[in-house]
Motif scaffolding. Structure first.
Motif, PDB file in Angstrom:
ATOM      1  N   VAL A  68       0.764  -1.248  -0.138  1.00 21.30           N
ATOM      2  CA  VAL A  68      -0.229   0.108   0.102  1.00 21.30           C
ATOM      3  C   VAL A  68       0.702   1.391  -0.142  1.00 21.30           C
ATOM      4  CG1 VAL A  68      -1.553   1.419   1.373  1.00 21.30           C
ATOM      5  CG2 VAL A  68      -1.891  -0.892   1.140  1.00 21.30           C
ATOM      6  N   ILE A  69       1.882   1.265   0.715  1.00 21.42           N
ATOM      7  CA  ILE A  69       2.652   2.503   1.182  1.00 21.42           C
ATOM      8  C   ILE A  69       3.606   2.977   0.011  1.00 21.42           C
ATOM      9  CG2 ILE A  69       4.663   3.629   2.590  1.00 21.42           C
ATOM     10  CD1 ILE A  69       2.948   2.316   4.906  1.00 21.42           C
ATOM     11  N   THR A  70       4.313   1.720  -0.662  1.00 20.29           N
ATOM     12  CA  THR A  70       5.347   1.779  -1.370  1.00 20.29           C
ATOM     13  C   THR A  70       4.817   2.627  -2.727  1.00 20.29           C
ATOM     14  OG1 THR A  70       6.610   0.188  -0.794  1.00 20.29           O
ATOM     15  CG2 THR A  70       7.139   0.743  -3.173  1.00 20.29           C
ATOM     16  N   PRO A  71       3.825   2.560  -3.410  1.00 21.18           N
ATOM     17  CA  PRO A  71       3.514   3.140  -4.743  1.00 21.18           C
ATOM     18  C   PRO A  71       3.081   4.739  -4.121  1.00 21.18           C
ATOM     19  CG  PRO A  71       2.033   1.203  -4.430  1.00 21.18           C
ATOM     20  CD  PRO A  71       2.940   1.355  -3.464  1.00 21.18           C
ATOM     21  N   MET A  72       2.582   4.839  -3.252  1.00 21.27           N
ATOM     22  CA  MET A  72       2.254   6.345  -2.812  1.00 21.27           C
ATOM     23  C   MET A  72       3.420   7.106  -2.447  1.00 21.27           C
ATOM     24  SD  MET A  72      -1.083   6.201  -0.441  1.00 21.27           S
ATOM     25  CE  MET A  72      -0.920   4.794   0.433  1.00 21.27           C
ATOM     26  N   VAL A  73       4.375   6.602  -1.866  1.00 23.43           N
ATOM     27  CA  VAL A  73       5.933   7.201  -1.408  1.00 23.43           C
ATOM     28  C   VAL A  73       6.569   7.186  -2.589  1.00 23.43           C
ATOM     29  CG1 VAL A  73       7.919   6.729  -0.082  1.00 23.43           C
ATOM     30  CG2 VAL A  73       5.657   6.219   0.902  1.00 23.43           C
ATOM     31  N   PHE A  74       6.384   6.510  -3.683  1.00 26.11           N
ATOM     32  CA  PHE A  74       7.306   6.592  -4.601  1.00 26.11           C
ATOM     33  C   PHE A  74       6.757   7.728  -5.636  1.00 26.11           C
ATOM     34  CE2 PHE A  74       8.361   5.726  -9.161  1.00 26.11           C
ATOM     35  CZ  PHE A  74       9.718   5.660  -9.109  1.00 26.11           C
ATOM     36  N   THR A  75       5.402   7.730  -5.720  1.00 28.91           N
ATOM     37  CA  THR A  75       4.613   8.643  -6.360  1.00 28.91           C
ATOM     38  C   THR A  75       4.934  10.233  -6.023  1.00 28.91           C
ATOM     39  OG1 THR A  75       3.109   7.210  -7.300  1.00 28.91           O
ATOM     40  CG2 THR A  75       2.592   9.626  -7.547  1.00 28.91           C
ATOM     41  N   VAL A  76       4.867  10.366  -4.557  1.00 28.74           N
ATOM     42  CA  VAL A  76       5.038  11.490  -3.881  1.00 28.74           C
ATOM     43  C   VAL A  76       6.404  12.223  -4.016  1.00 28.74           C
ATOM     44  CG1 VAL A  76       5.070  12.687  -1.734  1.00 28.74           C
ATOM     45  CG2 VAL A  76       3.206  11.270  -2.130  1.00 28.74           C
ATOM     46  N   PHE A  77       7.389  11.240  -4.045  1.00 26.65           N
ATOM     47  CA  PHE A  77       8.874  11.295  -3.969  1.00 26.65           C
ATOM     48  C   PHE A  77       9.248  11.990  -5.573  1.00 26.65           C
ATOM     49  CE2 PHE A  77      13.076   9.954  -5.386  1.00 26.65           C
ATOM     50  CZ  PHE A  77      13.819  10.777  -4.477  1.00 26.65           C
ATOM     51  N   VAL A  78       8.649  11.455  -6.398  1.00 24.72           N
ATOM     52  CA  VAL A  78       8.955  11.884  -8.023  1.00 24.72           C
ATOM     53  C   VAL A  78       8.067  13.356  -8.175  1.00 24.72           C
ATOM     54  CG1 VAL A  78       8.269  11.495 -10.376  1.00 24.72           C
ATOM     55  CG2 VAL A  78       9.295   9.469  -8.747  1.00 24.72           C
ATOM     56  N   VAL A  79       7.078  13.557  -7.483  1.00 22.98           N
ATOM     57  CA  VAL A  79       6.486  14.643  -7.931  1.00 22.98           C
ATOM     58  C   VAL A  79       7.323  15.810  -7.246  1.00 22.98           C
ATOM     59  CG1 VAL A  79       4.414  15.925  -7.368  1.00 22.98           C
ATOM     60  CG2 VAL A  79       4.147  13.866  -8.450  1.00 22.98           C
ATOM     61  N   MET A  80       7.649  15.417  -5.842  1.00 21.17           N
ATOM     62  CA  MET A  80       8.475  16.337  -5.097  1.00 21.17           C
ATOM     63  C   MET A  80       9.866  16.645  -5.711  1.00 21.17           C
ATOM     64  SD  MET A  80       6.418  17.381  -2.643  1.00 21.17           S
ATOM     65  CE  MET A  80       7.413  18.272  -1.519  1.00 21.17           C
ATOM     66  N   GLN A  81      10.320  15.668  -6.292  1.00 19.39           N
ATOM     67  CA  GLN A  81      11.715  15.852  -7.001  1.00 19.39           C
ATOM     68  C   GLN A  81      11.627  16.979  -8.127  1.00 19.39           C
ATOM     69  OE1 GLN A  81      13.863  15.051  -4.547  1.00 19.39           O
ATOM     70  NE2 GLN A  81      15.052  14.869  -6.257  1.00 19.39           N
ATOM     71  N   ILE A  82      10.320  16.661  -9.047  1.00 17.41           N
ATOM     72  CA  ILE A  82      10.101  17.479 -10.151  1.00 17.41           C
ATOM     73  C   ILE A  82       9.975  19.120  -9.471  1.00 17.41           C
ATOM     74  CG2 ILE A  82       8.561  18.147 -11.710  1.00 17.41           C
ATOM     75  CD1 ILE A  82       7.901  14.989 -12.123  1.00 17.41           C
ATOM     76  N   PHE A  83       9.164  19.092  -8.375  1.00 17.06           N
ATOM     77  CA  PHE A  83       8.848  20.527  -8.026  1.00 17.06           C
ATOM     78  C   PHE A  83      10.320  21.212  -7.390  1.00 17.06           C
ATOM     79  CE2 PHE A  83       4.334  19.606  -7.440  1.00 17.06           C
ATOM     80  CZ  PHE A  83       4.104  20.699  -8.069  1.00 17.06           C
ATOM     81  N   SER A  84      10.925  20.404  -6.953  1.00 22.25           N
ATOM     82  CA  SER A  84      12.272  20.772  -6.100  1.00 22.25           C
ATOM     83  C   SER A  84      13.323  21.406  -7.288  1.00 22.25           C
ATOM     84  CB  SER A  84      12.824  19.806  -5.555  1.00 22.25           C
ATOM     85  OG  SER A  84      14.035  20.063  -4.980  1.00 22.25           O
TER      86      SER A  84
END
Length: 191
Positions: free
Chosen positions: A14-30
């Protein structure tokens, strides 16, 4: 102990896809904030991303104008004449065009006999063979990309007789999920 192990695995699923998606989006913003946000006179959260999108739109619009098309063609020819850079630039340009312009990439999932007859592998039909390739076959062949599990950046382009291809009635997205999860998520049908 068995129940704890099961709950732990379920939690990871449950957590891995959510964390991965949030990480990728945050990296793009950063990255967008870091590259563009600090050089702009106005600053608020998200300004770098907005500026990047506007820059891409501006370049896309300018590239459609006649004079800039000529300039871009000249730059293409210039970069295309540099020995090592030419290979990298042309490869990235063709891949970008295939991914961003083709709505059919990874849409047509099929089963093909691979790596030997009697075994079936999931693959994706690629564009029609060009004349230099097609003329070497006595019957109609189709190019199919057979991706490696867990790694969509690797795989094999194989030429298969059209008669050996089994079309699948599944969504392209679910076929990709099947490959990326090494078969843990089975393809869903087109609905």
């Amino acid at each position: 102990m068995k129940a704890l192990s099961k709950y732990f695995i379920n939690g990871l699923i449950v957590i891995t896809p959510m964390v991965f998606t949030v990480f990728v989006v945050m990296q793009i913003f950063s990255v967008a904030e870091g590259l563009l946000g600090r050089h702009l006179p106005i600053h608020f959260p998200g300004v770098g991303l907005i500026a990047a999108i506007l820059l891409i739109l501006l370049v896309g619009w300018l590239s459609s104008l006649w004079i800039l098309k000529s300039i871009l063609n000249y730059i293409d020819r210039l970069v295309g004449s540099i020995p090592v850079v030419k290979f990298i630039y042309n490869s990235v340009k063709q891949l970008s065009a295939a991914v961003f312009e083709s709505q059919q990439l990874f849409k047509h999932a099929v089963l093909v006999p691979y790596p030997h007859p009697g075994v079936k592998a999931l693959g994706f039909v690629l564009p029609t063979l060009t004349e230099p390739l097609a003329k070497n076959f006595t019957e109609e062949y189709v190019c199919v990309f057979v991706p490696m599990s867990l790694n969509m950046t690797a795989g094999f382009n194989i030429m298969v007789p059209k008669r050996d291809i089994i079309p699948l009635d599944v969504t392209g997205e679910s076929a990709l999920q099947y490959v990326l999860t090494a078969g843990a998520v089975m393809p869903r049908g087109n609905e």
